[in-house]
Enzyme design. Sequence first.
Site, mmCIF file in Angstrom:
data_model
loop_
_atom_site.group_PDB
_atom_site.id
_atom_site.type_symbol
_atom_site.label_atom_id
_atom_site.label_comp_id
_atom_site.label_asym_id
_atom_site.label_seq_id
_atom_site.Cartn_x
_atom_site.Cartn_y
_atom_site.Cartn_z
ATOM 1 N N GLU A 176 1.281 15.930 -2.867
ATOM 2 C CA GLU A 176 0.380 15.719 -1.730
ATOM 3 C C GLU A 176 -0.698 16.813 -1.654
ATOM 4 O O GLU A 176 -0.514 17.836 -0.988
ATOM 5 C CB GLU A 176 1.164 15.688 -0.417
ATOM 6 C CG GLU A 176 0.277 15.448 0.808
ATOM 7 C CD GLU A 176 1.040 15.415 2.118
ATOM 8 O OE1 GLU A 176 0.384 15.339 3.172
ATOM 9 O OE2 GLU A 176 2.286 15.474 2.098
ATOM 10 N N LYS A 221 0.286 11.421 -3.060
ATOM 11 C CA LYS A 221 0.052 11.204 -1.629
ATOM 12 C C LYS A 221 -1.232 11.942 -1.250
ATOM 13 O O LYS A 221 -1.195 13.080 -0.784
ATOM 14 C CB LYS A 221 1.234 11.708 -0.794
ATOM 15 C CG LYS A 221 1.039 11.480 0.707
ATOM 16 C CD LYS A 221 2.257 11.863 1.522
ATOM 17 C CE LYS A 221 1.985 11.690 3.009
ATOM 18 N NZ LYS A 221 3.169 11.917 3.859
ATOM 19 N N SER A 263 -2.363 9.764 6.552
ATOM 20 C CA SER A 263 -3.258 9.168 7.545
ATOM 21 C C SER A 263 -4.085 10.198 8.303
ATOM 22 O O SER A 263 -4.706 9.858 9.319
ATOM 23 C CB SER A 263 -2.450 8.339 8.551
ATOM 24 O OG SER A 263 -1.480 9.145 9.215
ATOM 25 N N GLY A 265 -6.554 12.541 10.199
ATOM 26 C CA GLY A 265 -7.912 12.387 10.683
ATOM 27 C C GLY A 265 -8.283 10.983 11.110
ATOM 28 O O GLY A 265 -9.458 10.706 11.383
ATOM 29 N N SER A 291 2.072 6.317 3.414
ATOM 30 C CA SER A 291 3.120 7.298 3.688
ATOM 31 C C SER A 291 2.709 7.995 4.977
ATOM 32 O O SER A 291 2.256 9.140 4.970
ATOM 33 C CB SER A 291 3.271 8.296 2.540
ATOM 34 O OG SER A 291 4.273 9.260 2.857
ATOM 35 N N ARG A 294 2.344 10.200 11.905
ATOM 36 C CA ARG A 294 1.789 9.916 13.221
ATOM 37 C C ARG A 294 1.282 8.485 13.349
ATOM 38 O O ARG A 294 1.499 7.819 14.372
ATOM 39 C CB ARG A 294 0.637 10.901 13.505
ATOM 40 C CG ARG A 294 -0.049 10.701 14.837
ATOM 41 C CD ARG A 294 -1.416 11.351 14.850
ATOM 42 N NE ARG A 294 -2.192 11.042 13.659
ATOM 43 C CZ ARG A 294 -2.757 9.855 13.433
ATOM 44 N NH1 ARG A 294 -2.637 8.867 14.302
ATOM 45 N NH2 ARG A 294 -3.436 9.647 12.313
#
Length: 344
Positions: A176, A221, A263, A265, A291, A294
Amino acid sequence: MPALNAIARKLVTRGKGILAADESEGTIAKRFALIGLPVTLESRRDYREMLFRSTDAMNKYISGAILTEETLEQSAKDGTPFRELLAEADVIPGIKVDRGAFPIPGSKDEKITEGLDGLRNRLAHYAELGAGFAKWRGVIAITNYAPSRNGIRTNAHVLARYAMYCQEAGIVPVVEPEVLADGEPGDHSIERCEEVTMETLDAVFSELRLAGVDLAGMLLKPNMVLPGVRAAERASVEEVARRTVETLRHSVPAAVPGIAFLSGGQTDEQATAHLSAMNQIDALPWTLTFSYGRALQTAALVAWDGQEKNVPKAQAAFEHRARMNSLAALGEWRPELDMAARAA
């Protein structure tokens, strides 16, 4: 490494995605502050139990769940280990293994993620507990001074070492590298994000190759290519999708089985819309899925409000958001589906 490839491909099964439930105490405190809930061992357990017992969401739309060390070894209120709840839903347990991002000495506005010390032993323990994959986040901020070439290369090198240790332990590494959309000042253009994301991904895959990481036994990711959250000019869904896919085509080898976006921003619906638009672009060499943390959980958290009586309502909210993202992973989401849910 056929076994790692099989796990990676299962995690990106078409129409399914990964639930990121690996919030640190600080992050979950911010989430719980939305509903005025104190952060305790019991409140964290009850919240995650509510998610993991959401049968429709977990069985139909979730392939893997990223956990903290606490959650991987934790049990539900009735004593059932969370690992058993996930197994019943055929969800692969994963584990966040980094220890957080800290300032790079001598730099300005740049951070390096730590946690390599002792990682080999920790990974062996997580594998014994049944973890099939792991996650490590590298943070790349865009400011007036950053990122520097050193900041990007340093994070890329650490991500590669992490991935190498994971594969040695028989665990799929989820790599990531996040170019932040919501850092300070957060007013950069989508063109600047595209440039930095491409440079970051080029550096990451260069380091992964040098480390001998099997690209067929890992997942990526990344961030989507977005303007900063405080940028004067916004971008359409189509532009975000186009620029993100072009960046991936330039930098990500086809050997990688799948890409599961974060996700950061974005609102819940923006993250869904962008993913769906990308999956409507032809001839992609990888599976594109989600993935999300929030963006999957906020509606459920607000509906739950820390009260047991609200669990069914919260699970219905979670199921809806998971279903919307499942449709997006197939390129079949439509905004009216979310509008109908709000009206209901």
